[in-house]
Design a protein around this motif. Structure first.
Motif, PDB file in Angstrom:
ATOM      1  N   TYR A   1      16.878  22.308  39.398  1.00  0.00           N
ATOM      2  CA  TYR A   1      17.459  22.112  40.454  1.00  0.00           C
ATOM      3  C   TYR A   1      16.928  21.134  41.684  1.00  0.00           C
ATOM      4  O   TYR A   1      15.842  20.660  41.675  1.00  0.00           O
TER       5      TYR A   1
ATOM      6  N   HIS B   1      22.883  27.009  48.851  1.00  0.00           N
ATOM      7  CA  HIS B   1      21.714  26.674  47.637  1.00  0.00           C
ATOM      8  C   HIS B   1      21.929  25.627  47.340  1.00  0.00           C
ATOM      9  O   HIS B   1      22.983  25.065  47.962  1.00  0.00           O
ATOM     10  N   THR B   2      21.808  25.150  45.880  1.00  0.00           N
ATOM     11  CA  THR B   2      21.215  23.358  45.778  1.00  0.00           C
ATOM     12  C   THR B   2      21.992  23.371  45.262  1.00  0.00           C
ATOM     13  O   THR B   2      22.355  22.072  44.875  1.00  0.00           O
ATOM     14  N   GLY B   3      23.221  23.995  44.442  1.00  0.00           N
ATOM     15  CA  GLY B   3      23.539  23.431  43.411  1.00  0.00           C
ATOM     16  C   GLY B   3      25.102  23.246  43.698  1.00  0.00           C
ATOM     17  O   GLY B   3      26.434  23.968  44.421  1.00  0.00           O
TER      18      GLY B   3
ATOM     19  N   CYS C   1      23.439  33.671  45.540  1.00  0.00           N
ATOM     20  CA  CYS C   1      22.324  33.837  44.947  1.00  0.00           C
ATOM     21  C   CYS C   1      21.098  34.265  45.848  1.00  0.00           C
ATOM     22  O   CYS C   1      20.951  34.388  46.551  1.00  0.00           O
TER      23      CYS C   1
ATOM     24  N   VAL D   1      12.990  30.467  38.443  1.00  0.00           N
ATOM     25  CA  VAL D   1      14.114  29.638  38.582  1.00  0.00           C
ATOM     26  C   VAL D   1      13.627  28.317  39.124  1.00  0.00           C
ATOM     27  O   VAL D   1      12.851  27.690  39.222  1.00  0.00           O
TER      28      VAL D   1
ATOM     29  N   ASP E   1      20.516  35.227  38.756  1.00  0.00           N
ATOM     30  CA  ASP E   1      19.637  35.946  40.383  1.00  0.00           C
ATOM     31  C   ASP E   1      20.869  36.971  39.965  1.00  0.00           C
ATOM     32  O   ASP E   1      19.976  38.971  39.388  1.00  0.00           O
TER      33      ASP E   1
ATOM     34  N   TYR F   1      13.008  32.141  43.545  1.00  0.00           N
ATOM     35  CA  TYR F   1      12.770  30.487  43.673  1.00  0.00           C
ATOM     36  C   TYR F   1      11.643  30.949  44.515  1.00  0.00           C
ATOM     37  O   TYR F   1      11.764  31.206  46.124  1.00  0.00           O
TER      38      TYR F   1
ATOM     39  N   SER G   1      19.534  32.338  51.126  1.00  0.00           N
ATOM     40  CA  SER G   1      20.406  30.534  51.150  1.00  0.00           C
ATOM     41  C   SER G   1      22.164  31.561  51.844  1.00  0.00           C
ATOM     42  O   SER G   1      22.548  32.837  51.575  1.00  0.00           O
TER      43      SER G   1
ATOM     44  N   ASP H   1      14.057  33.640  47.862  1.00  0.00           N
ATOM     45  CA  ASP H   1      15.298  32.535  48.556  1.00  0.00           C
ATOM     46  C   ASP H   1      16.359  33.498  49.607  1.00  0.00           C
ATOM     47  O   ASP H   1      16.897  34.283  48.815  1.00  0.00           O
TER      48      ASP H   1
ATOM     49  N   LEU I   1      17.350  28.837  53.728  1.00  0.00           N
ATOM     50  CA  LEU I   1      18.568  27.274  53.207  1.00  0.00           C
ATOM     51  C   LEU I   1      20.034  27.821  53.371  1.00  0.00           C
ATOM     52  O   LEU I   1      20.125  29.272  53.367  1.00  0.00           O
TER      53      LEU I   1
HETATM   54  O1  PXL Z   1      20.378  30.738  41.224  1.00  0.00           O
HETATM   55  C1  PXL Z   1      18.301  29.910  41.737  1.00  0.00           C
HETATM   56  C2  PXL Z   1      18.521  29.477  42.896  1.00  0.00           C
HETATM   57  C3  PXL Z   1      17.720  30.145  44.138  1.00  0.00           C
HETATM   58  N1  PXL Z   1      17.822  29.596  45.332  1.00  0.00           N
HETATM   59  C4  PXL Z   1      18.257  28.816  45.284  1.00  0.00           C
HETATM   60  C5  PXL Z   1      19.262  27.156  44.278  1.00  0.00           C
HETATM   61  C6  PXL Z   1      18.801  28.491  43.048  1.00  0.00           C
HETATM   62  C7  PXL Z   1      20.257  27.510  42.240  1.00  0.00           C
HETATM   63  O2  PXL Z   1      20.970  26.569  42.431  1.00  0.00           O
HETATM   64  O3  PXL Z   1      19.740  26.435  44.494  1.00  0.00           O
HETATM   65  C8  PXL Z   1      17.989  27.755  46.656  1.00  0.00           C
END
Ligand code: PXL
Length: 295
Positions: free
Chosen positions: A126, A51-53, A24, A118, A227, A88, A19, A17, A48
């Motif tokens: 995630y 990222h989602t973390g 990441c 991932v 990553d 991802y 982000s 993806d 995105l």
């Molecule tokens: O790093 C892995 C990763 C990749 N892509 C997205 C993520 C994450 C980890 O949180 O949220 C969108």
């Protein structure tokens, strides 16, 4: 020992993806591969805003409907990639598209295939992931030359509950051989708790034992380091390095990036200060080249 290539930069189709913030996936994969002398050819699985973390309220666009036309155009160009590197996926349906990409490229040549499955970290999925993704990731792993799950993802691939307790050498070996039973040529697990701390571990198909690279524990964990690890490993192996030496190199790169970032005290969810680490990744290759010339 690192091989230097005399021809054009090897190409890597990178299925991850994009982000916007947080360092990441493609924002790590592209600079790292390029810094190692490879041409990254991104096939984005999603866009995105972050990222989602550690972020909430992200804008997310799943690109499943867009990917077939993207791949069809690549097919019309009769492209042949030296390597395929996936990470991802936005949804389970994307695994069929990736398998189709693999099958086409296997007809075109002998691509080196890295699958980073991932799905989660520290025992948690995630937020965009489902348990059903593990089944799809298993299908991709079966086609890979190397797979690079973290401990959480290794458990998900094996259909086991997460366990963070330190493992004995026999338990590490059993886990790596169970991953090899899924079909890849080489299996690697990152952040494995071992008797004296944490290690990255790997095993080749047909080997009785495994190889371990232990690293000092740092008091912080940044998103995107998986990553960074898998990108350096991919770059090194496409350059001709063997699994163990590539794993050592990737472990060094992540350790340095985390240590240097921690010293700066930046926001954890913003990831490691990758921009300040790229020269160290290159220098590490250059050091090998100097050795190569001297020997
Ligand atoms: O790093 C892995 C990763 C990749 N892509 C997205 C993520 C994450 C980890 O949180 O949220 C969108």
């Amino acid at each position: 020992m690192t091989q230097r290539f005399s021809g054009p930069a090897p190409s890597v189709a990178a299925v991850h993806d994009l982000s916007g913030v947080g360092r990441c996936a493609l924002t790590v994969v592209i600079p790292v591969l390029a810094a190692m002398g490879l041409q990254p050819c991104p096939l984005p699985t999603a866009v995105l805003s972050s990222h989602t973390g550690g972020y909430t309220g992200m804008a997310v666009k799943d690109l499943t409907d867009f990917m077939p036309g993207y791949i069809a155009h690549w097919k019309s160009l009769d492209l042949k990639f030296d390597a395929l590197y996936t990470g991802y996926l936005a949804c389970e349906a994307q695994s069929d598209l990736v398998l189709d990409l693999f099958a086409w490229q296997k007809r075109q040549g002998k691509p080196f295939i890295v699958v980073d499955p991932v799905m989660g970290d520290e025992g948690e999925l995630y937020s965009t992931m489902t348990m059903a993704m593990a089944r799809e990731m298993r299908r991709l792993c079966a086609m890979a030359d190397v797979i690079t799950p973290n401990l959480t993802e290794a458990h998900l691939l094996l259909g086991e509950d997460y366990r963070s307790a330190p493992r004995s050498p026999a338990q590490v070996r059993d886990m790596l051989s169970a991953l090899l039973d899924l079909g890849p040529e080489n299996a690697l697990i990152t952040s494995m708790p071992v008797e004296n701390g944490l290690a990255n571990v790997c095993m080749r198909r047909g080997d009785a034992g495994y190889y371990q690279c232990a690293y000092p524990m740092l008091p912080v964990q940044y998103p995107g380091t998986g990553d960074l690890f898998a990108s350096v490993l991919t770059g090194a192996m496409v350059r001709g390095e063997d699994l163990q030496s590539a794993m050592d190199r990737a472990s060094r790169a992540v350790y340095r990036a985390v240590k240097d970032t921690y010293a700066l005290g930046t926001e954890i969810r913003a990831g490691v200060q990758l921009e300040l680490s790229l020269n160290a990744i290159w220098d590490d290759l250059e050091e090998d080249r100097v050795k190569f010339i001297v020997v």
